[in-house]
Design a protein around this motif. Sequence first.
Motif, PDB file in Angstrom:
ATOM      1  N   GLU A   1     -63.339  11.622  37.674  1.00  0.00           N
ATOM      2  CA  GLU A   1     -64.031  12.490  36.699  1.00  0.00           C
ATOM      3  C   GLU A   1     -65.450  12.815  37.138  1.00  0.00           C
ATOM      4  O   GLU A   1     -65.864  13.971  37.188  1.00  0.00           O
ATOM      5  CB  GLU A   1     -64.075  11.790  35.331  1.00  0.00           C
ATOM      6  CG  GLU A   1     -62.846  12.038  34.507  1.00  0.00           C
ATOM      7  CD  GLU A   1     -62.920  11.302  33.180  1.00  0.00           C
ATOM      8  OE1 GLU A   1     -64.052  11.045  32.708  1.00  0.00           O
ATOM      9  OE2 GLU A   1     -61.854  10.978  32.631  1.00  0.00           O
ATOM     10  N   SER A   2     -66.197  11.760  37.485  1.00  0.00           N
ATOM     11  CA  SER A   2     -67.608  11.980  37.803  1.00  0.00           C
ATOM     12  C   SER A   2     -67.756  12.782  39.092  1.00  0.00           C
ATOM     13  O   SER A   2     -68.608  13.668  39.192  1.00  0.00           O
ATOM     14  CB  SER A   2     -68.328  10.642  37.923  1.00  0.00           C
ATOM     15  OG  SER A   2     -67.697   9.824  38.868  1.00  0.00           O
ATOM     16  N   PHE A   3     -66.897  12.478  40.041  1.00  0.00           N
ATOM     17  CA  PHE A   3     -66.962  13.171  41.333  1.00  0.00           C
ATOM     18  C   PHE A   3     -66.636  14.650  41.155  1.00  0.00           C
ATOM     19  O   PHE A   3     -67.291  15.522  41.721  1.00  0.00           O
ATOM     20  CB  PHE A   3     -65.966  12.509  42.291  1.00  0.00           C
ATOM     21  CG  PHE A   3     -66.397  12.530  43.721  1.00  0.00           C
ATOM     22  CD1 PHE A   3     -67.748  12.400  44.071  1.00  0.00           C
ATOM     23  CD2 PHE A   3     -65.466  12.674  44.732  1.00  0.00           C
ATOM     24  CE1 PHE A   3     -68.137  12.415  45.391  1.00  0.00           C
ATOM     25  CE2 PHE A   3     -65.857  12.689  46.053  1.00  0.00           C
ATOM     26  CZ  PHE A   3     -67.189  12.559  46.389  1.00  0.00           C
TER      27      PHE A   3
ATOM     28  N   SER B   1     -66.930  16.455  38.412  1.00  0.00           N
ATOM     29  CA  SER B   1     -67.981  17.175  37.679  1.00  0.00           C
ATOM     30  C   SER B   1     -69.214  17.402  38.566  1.00  0.00           C
ATOM     31  O   SER B   1     -69.874  18.431  38.471  1.00  0.00           O
ATOM     32  CB  SER B   1     -68.371  16.429  36.409  1.00  0.00           C
ATOM     33  OG  SER B   1     -68.603  15.077  36.690  1.00  0.00           O
ATOM     34  N   TYR B   2     -69.481  16.448  39.456  1.00  0.00           N
ATOM     35  CA  TYR B   2     -70.622  16.609  40.359  1.00  0.00           C
ATOM     36  C   TYR B   2     -70.356  17.730  41.355  1.00  0.00           C
ATOM     37  O   TYR B   2     -71.197  18.601  41.579  1.00  0.00           O
ATOM     38  CB  TYR B   2     -70.885  15.307  41.110  1.00  0.00           C
ATOM     39  CG  TYR B   2     -72.119  15.364  41.976  1.00  0.00           C
ATOM     40  CD1 TYR B   2     -73.384  15.138  41.427  1.00  0.00           C
ATOM     41  CD2 TYR B   2     -72.020  15.671  43.332  1.00  0.00           C
ATOM     42  CE1 TYR B   2     -74.511  15.207  42.215  1.00  0.00           C
ATOM     43  CE2 TYR B   2     -73.157  15.744  44.118  1.00  0.00           C
ATOM     44  CZ  TYR B   2     -74.385  15.506  43.566  1.00  0.00           C
ATOM     45  OH  TYR B   2     -75.513  15.576  44.327  1.00  0.00           O
TER      46      TYR B   2
ATOM     47  N   VAL C   1     -70.553  21.275  40.044  1.00  0.00           N
ATOM     48  CA  VAL C   1     -71.906  21.820  39.856  1.00  0.00           C
ATOM     49  C   VAL C   1     -72.369  22.504  41.128  1.00  0.00           C
ATOM     50  O   VAL C   1     -72.917  23.607  41.105  1.00  0.00           O
ATOM     51  CB  VAL C   1     -72.889  20.693  39.467  1.00  0.00           C
ATOM     52  CG1 VAL C   1     -74.328  21.207  39.477  1.00  0.00           C
ATOM     53  CG2 VAL C   1     -72.544  20.152  38.096  1.00  0.00           C
ATOM     54  N   PHE C   2     -72.130  21.826  42.247  1.00  0.00           N
ATOM     55  CA  PHE C   2     -72.648  22.352  43.510  1.00  0.00           C
ATOM     56  C   PHE C   2     -71.703  23.357  44.175  1.00  0.00           C
ATOM     57  O   PHE C   2     -72.112  24.154  44.991  1.00  0.00           O
ATOM     58  CB  PHE C   2     -72.949  21.199  44.477  1.00  0.00           C
ATOM     59  CG  PHE C   2     -74.207  20.476  44.119  1.00  0.00           C
ATOM     60  CD1 PHE C   2     -75.437  20.986  44.551  1.00  0.00           C
ATOM     61  CD2 PHE C   2     -74.192  19.336  43.352  1.00  0.00           C
ATOM     62  CE1 PHE C   2     -76.601  20.338  44.216  1.00  0.00           C
ATOM     63  CE2 PHE C   2     -75.361  18.691  43.020  1.00  0.00           C
ATOM     64  CZ  PHE C   2     -76.570  19.189  43.450  1.00  0.00           C
TER      65      PHE C   2
ATOM     66  N   VAL D   1     -71.245   6.994  48.087  1.00  0.00           N
ATOM     67  CA  VAL D   1     -71.526   8.066  49.040  1.00  0.00           C
ATOM     68  C   VAL D   1     -72.904   8.668  48.771  1.00  0.00           C
ATOM     69  O   VAL D   1     -73.330   8.779  47.627  1.00  0.00           O
ATOM     70  CB  VAL D   1     -70.439   9.148  48.909  1.00  0.00           C
ATOM     71  CG1 VAL D   1     -70.735  10.311  49.814  1.00  0.00           C
ATOM     72  CG2 VAL D   1     -69.087   8.566  49.207  1.00  0.00           C
ATOM     73  N   ASP D   2     -73.590   9.019  49.873  1.00  0.00           N
ATOM     74  CA  ASP D   2     -74.831   9.787  49.755  1.00  0.00           C
ATOM     75  C   ASP D   2     -74.423  11.215  49.373  1.00  0.00           C
ATOM     76  O   ASP D   2     -73.989  12.002  50.210  1.00  0.00           O
ATOM     77  CB  ASP D   2     -75.576   9.765  51.098  1.00  0.00           C
ATOM     78  CG  ASP D   2     -76.898  10.488  51.010  1.00  0.00           C
ATOM     79  OD1 ASP D   2     -77.159  11.116  49.954  1.00  0.00           O
ATOM     80  OD2 ASP D   2     -77.656  10.419  51.971  1.00  0.00           O
ATOM     81  N   LEU D   3     -74.543  11.533  48.076  1.00  0.00           N
ATOM     82  CA  LEU D   3     -73.894  12.729  47.553  1.00  0.00           C
ATOM     83  C   LEU D   3     -74.467  14.028  48.111  1.00  0.00           C
ATOM     84  O   LEU D   3     -73.730  14.982  48.348  1.00  0.00           O
ATOM     85  CB  LEU D   3     -73.968  12.718  46.016  1.00  0.00           C
ATOM     86  CG  LEU D   3     -73.034  11.698  45.374  1.00  0.00           C
ATOM     87  CD1 LEU D   3     -73.427  11.468  43.937  1.00  0.00           C
ATOM     88  CD2 LEU D   3     -71.595  12.155  45.452  1.00  0.00           C
ATOM     89  N   LYS D   4     -75.804  14.034  48.310  1.00  0.00           N
ATOM     90  CA  LYS D   4     -76.419  15.270  48.808  1.00  0.00           C
ATOM     91  C   LYS D   4     -75.912  15.601  50.198  1.00  0.00           C
ATOM     92  O   LYS D   4     -75.566  16.735  50.506  1.00  0.00           O
ATOM     93  CB  LYS D   4     -77.936  15.110  48.812  1.00  0.00           C
ATOM     94  CG  LYS D   4     -78.531  15.281  47.428  1.00  0.00           C
ATOM     95  CD  LYS D   4     -79.916  14.707  47.341  1.00  0.00           C
ATOM     96  CE  LYS D   4     -80.353  14.676  45.878  1.00  0.00           C
ATOM     97  NZ  LYS D   4     -81.569  13.877  45.713  1.00  0.00           N
TER      98      LYS D   4
END
Lengths: 413, 155
Positions: free
Chosen positions: B47-49, B51-52, B55-56, B138-141
């Motif tokens: 879910e969180s992944f 939604s993140y 966005v991008f 994970v380093d998301l950026k």
Amino acid sequence: MLSQIKKLLISSEADIKSWQVCLSLAGFAYPLWSHFIHWSYPFKFTDSPIQRWALGLSCLLTASFPMIIKNKKFLKLFTCLSFIVCIVVSLHYYYLTRINNFHTLYAIGYFLILSISVSFFTNIIQSIIFAPISLFIIYNISYKQTFIHPFIYIAWCLTIMGSLYWVNFFKQKYFKNLLFSLKENLKLKENLQSSSRYAALGEMASGMGHEINNPLMVINTNLELLKINPTLKNNKSIVAMQKSIEKISELTKGLKNFQNITNLHEQNKISTLLILNEVLPILNPKIETLKCQIDLIDKNNQIFIANKKVLSQIFFNLINNSLDAIEKSNKKSIAIKTEEDSSFVFIHFTDTGIGILKENEEKLFTPFFTTKSSNHTGLGLSICKQLALSLKGDLYYSVYKGLTRFTLKIPKH
Amino acid sequence: MELFNRFNLIFKQKLSIILLTIRKNIKGSGLMNKNIVLVDDDLDILESFESYLSVFLPNVTIKTFNFPLEALEYIKKNSVDFLITDVTMPKMTGLELITEIRKEKPLPAYVVTGYFKEELKIDPTINSVATKFWTKPVDLKLFVKELTGDLCLVK
């Protein structure tokens, strides 16, 4: 010397053997020594040669009995008995010296023999110090008492020094392996326990890493989301984060039980269910991915007294092993069954895994033996065995209705 | 420490600028109508992944799967451009999933693992098509940056 005797009395098979050698040596040396005394001093003694040899033989028998009898209860009884015999022998000598007004010469002789036989297992220096001192005492006493022919005195010196030399010679030639095994055994045991702990740690770390990183990932992504939209009150993400924090804290609670086992003598009241409640949460991810069924058959909920940390480590290793074995088989289940005896509790771990080849059965409990891939150290079962022995129990392998079964035997008290 | 904090702030600002430019680029670039499949056994992560990433990567359709076998069926039937998968999952590992898919079509994939081992890299079938290994968390950026780059390469 007392500490030496204490060490020898520790119930390990190799130790008992060395102690038996001590006693049998004394058993031979005692009558011989008394014969020598009889020959060198033309006194009349109250003890007959038959009496002397009877005492010597009793020493020999007490030494050889434990070699024949392998029952542990009898073994302990006989070790006690033989020490009593030793004390009786020395007391007997003291009594003889009192009667014959022969001072402590006899007793010193006996003490010397004992010291030589003990020095077998200590070092050369101690035995070398012993000899001149005893000689000096013997010389003083005998000089005041009677006249000794110089030839006898020289013979005396030679026999004592010679015996010391031969003792060391034989010690190096024939008993080197025995001595080596005696000293190395203790070291190896300690090393094994520590390295096994590291091995268990390594295997746990891989599982742990996965289990902690997953919730961390949830927290991380949710935090990033909140960073992008700080004004938005995102309840869902906060709840998810809290959930994952709870997950991590549960894991760390389980980890507590796997601290270093520093105090082996600690005793806790435990049951198999109690230990399983501690161990299974740590193994849970593995169990879930394999979809394995674990049954506990414990009718009376048997409560016994043992070290909790040690037992949970053994349980962890055994269940982990059977989970590895189950991986490729069709039917996946592990049964844990407890049975009791008048003095022991038996815990059977039966799994439907791939089983163990007959050629590997002998090597099962040897350290660094493994049939798994290279990242397994092959220490698990050997550690378990060591730990079980340290609890005065045992761990053995058997085949039960075609299934592999490991049985842990623990004393009730 | 103050100096360090200042640098840190500047660094963060620059990063956010880079991210914004990426977001602008996405809108106009060839990322339109790309399909991504996310596979993980943990629902919270999914879910969180999702939604993140949404966005991008607003123009990319993201499909999530809780079980790898379902994902396999979906990928076989539909056209998918990219796969992001976990390793340890029930019944089928992420690596098995990738090898299974690559028997039929070359699909670029990211592997996200909780505990990274060097042995994972050795498997030749997995290394044949562009794959990257990420360890959780994970380093998301960086993840989004690399993902956009790799998605652009997909035709």
